[in-house]
Design a protein around this motif. Sequence first.
Motif, PDB file in Angstrom:
ATOM      1  N   SER A   1       0.844  -1.194   0.000  1.00 15.76           N
ATOM      2  CA  SER A   1       0.000   0.000   0.000  1.00 15.76           C
ATOM      3  C   SER A   1       0.880   1.245   0.000  1.00 15.76           C
ATOM      4  O   SER A   1       2.037   1.204   0.402  1.00 15.76           O
ATOM      5  CB  SER A   1      -0.943   0.025   1.199  1.00 15.76           C
ATOM      6  N   ILE A   2       0.290   2.350  -0.459  1.00 14.81           N
ATOM      7  CA  ILE A   2       0.996   3.632  -0.505  1.00 14.81           C
ATOM      8  C   ILE A   2       0.214   4.642   0.305  1.00 14.81           C
ATOM      9  O   ILE A   2      -0.990   4.805   0.097  1.00 14.81           O
ATOM     10  CB  ILE A   2       1.159   4.140  -1.947  1.00 14.81           C
ATOM     11  N   ASN A   3       0.902   5.315   1.189  1.00 12.82           N
ATOM     12  CA  ASN A   3       0.279   6.346   1.993  1.00 12.82           C
ATOM     13  C   ASN A   3       0.378   7.666   1.231  1.00 12.82           C
ATOM     14  O   ASN A   3      -0.206   7.823   0.170  1.00 12.82           O
ATOM     15  CB  ASN A   3       0.950   6.414   3.359  1.00 12.82           C
ATOM     16  N   THR A   4       1.141   8.595   1.729  1.00 13.66           N
ATOM     17  CA  THR A   4       1.266   9.894   1.075  1.00 13.66           C
ATOM     18  C   THR A   4       2.237   9.822  -0.101  1.00 13.66           C
ATOM     19  O   THR A   4       3.263   9.150  -0.034  1.00 13.66           O
ATOM     20  CB  THR A   4       1.749  10.942   2.087  1.00 13.66           C
TER      21      THR A   4
ATOM     22  N   THR B   1      -2.549  12.585   0.095  1.00 16.99           N
ATOM     23  CA  THR B   1      -2.738  11.325   0.802  1.00 16.99           C
ATOM     24  C   THR B   1      -3.498  10.332  -0.077  1.00 16.99           C
ATOM     25  O   THR B   1      -4.010  10.698  -1.145  1.00 16.99           O
ATOM     26  CB  THR B   1      -3.526  11.554   2.100  1.00 16.99           C
ATOM     27  N   SER B   2      -3.604   9.124   0.392  1.00 17.77           N
ATOM     28  CA  SER B   2      -4.314   8.099  -0.370  1.00 17.77           C
ATOM     29  C   SER B   2      -5.802   8.421  -0.511  1.00 17.77           C
ATOM     30  O   SER B   2      -6.453   7.966  -1.457  1.00 17.77           O
ATOM     31  CB  SER B   2      -4.146   6.732   0.291  1.00 17.77           C
ATOM     32  N   SER B   3      -6.335   9.224   0.401  1.00 11.41           N
ATOM     33  CA  SER B   3      -7.747   9.605   0.334  1.00 11.41           C
ATOM     34  C   SER B   3      -7.963  10.896  -0.445  1.00 11.41           C
ATOM     35  O   SER B   3      -9.099  11.330  -0.627  1.00 11.41           O
ATOM     36  CB  SER B   3      -8.328   9.761   1.736  1.00 11.41           C
TER      37      SER B   3
ATOM     38  N   ARG C   1      -3.481  12.110  -7.996  1.00 10.22           N
ATOM     39  CA  ARG C   1      -2.944  10.748  -8.037  1.00 10.22           C
ATOM     40  C   ARG C   1      -3.988   9.781  -8.540  1.00 10.22           C
ATOM     41  O   ARG C   1      -5.196  10.016  -8.420  1.00 10.22           O
ATOM     42  CB  ARG C   1      -2.404  10.314  -6.665  1.00 10.22           C
TER      43      ARG C   1
ATOM     44  N   ASN D   1      -4.687   6.045  -7.731  1.00  9.07           N
ATOM     45  CA  ASN D   1      -4.311   4.966  -6.820  1.00  9.07           C
ATOM     46  C   ASN D   1      -4.236   3.616  -7.546  1.00  9.07           C
ATOM     47  O   ASN D   1      -3.425   2.766  -7.192  1.00  9.07           O
ATOM     48  CB  ASN D   1      -5.309   4.883  -5.665  1.00  9.07           C
TER      49      ASN D   1
ATOM     50  N   ASN E   1      -0.870   3.583  -9.025  1.00 13.71           N
ATOM     51  CA  ASN E   1       0.242   3.952  -8.121  1.00 13.71           C
ATOM     52  C   ASN E   1       1.035   5.126  -8.695  1.00 13.71           C
ATOM     53  O   ASN E   1       2.267   5.141  -8.656  1.00 13.71           O
ATOM     54  CB  ASN E   1       1.174   2.759  -7.867  1.00 13.71           C
TER      55      ASN E   1
END
Length: 121
Positions: A30-33, A52-54, A71, A73, A76
């Motif tokens: 997983s990737i956070n920021t 951030t991911s959100s 981004r 997601n 990636n």
Amino acid sequence: QVQLVESGGGLVQAGGSLRLSCAASGSIFSINTMGWYRQAPGKQRELVAAITSSGSTNYADSLKGRFTISRDNAKNTVYLQMNSLKAEDTGVYYCNAIIRTSWAPKFYDYWGQGTQVTVSS
């Protein structure tokens, strides 16, 4: 192994636009920021923008309104749309991501190799 590969840098005239991309690949859980930093000649590396991911974003105050970070997601990938570029935006732009790999239960900082952005006045 994790890799961050940037693209989209180059030479542009003042007032022009560029779009940077950074794709993360490898054993990613997983990737956070994800974010962009830049370093001008003779200066310290500084934060440009982060997301951030959100989808929450953070920008350097001086860049708000000209730069937009986004981004994808599923891919990636993080992007940086740069408009109304100025000579002082010249520098090496680095992608950064906080990533948890498939083989370690912790998040680590990863960096791309950097991409040169040169704005001619």
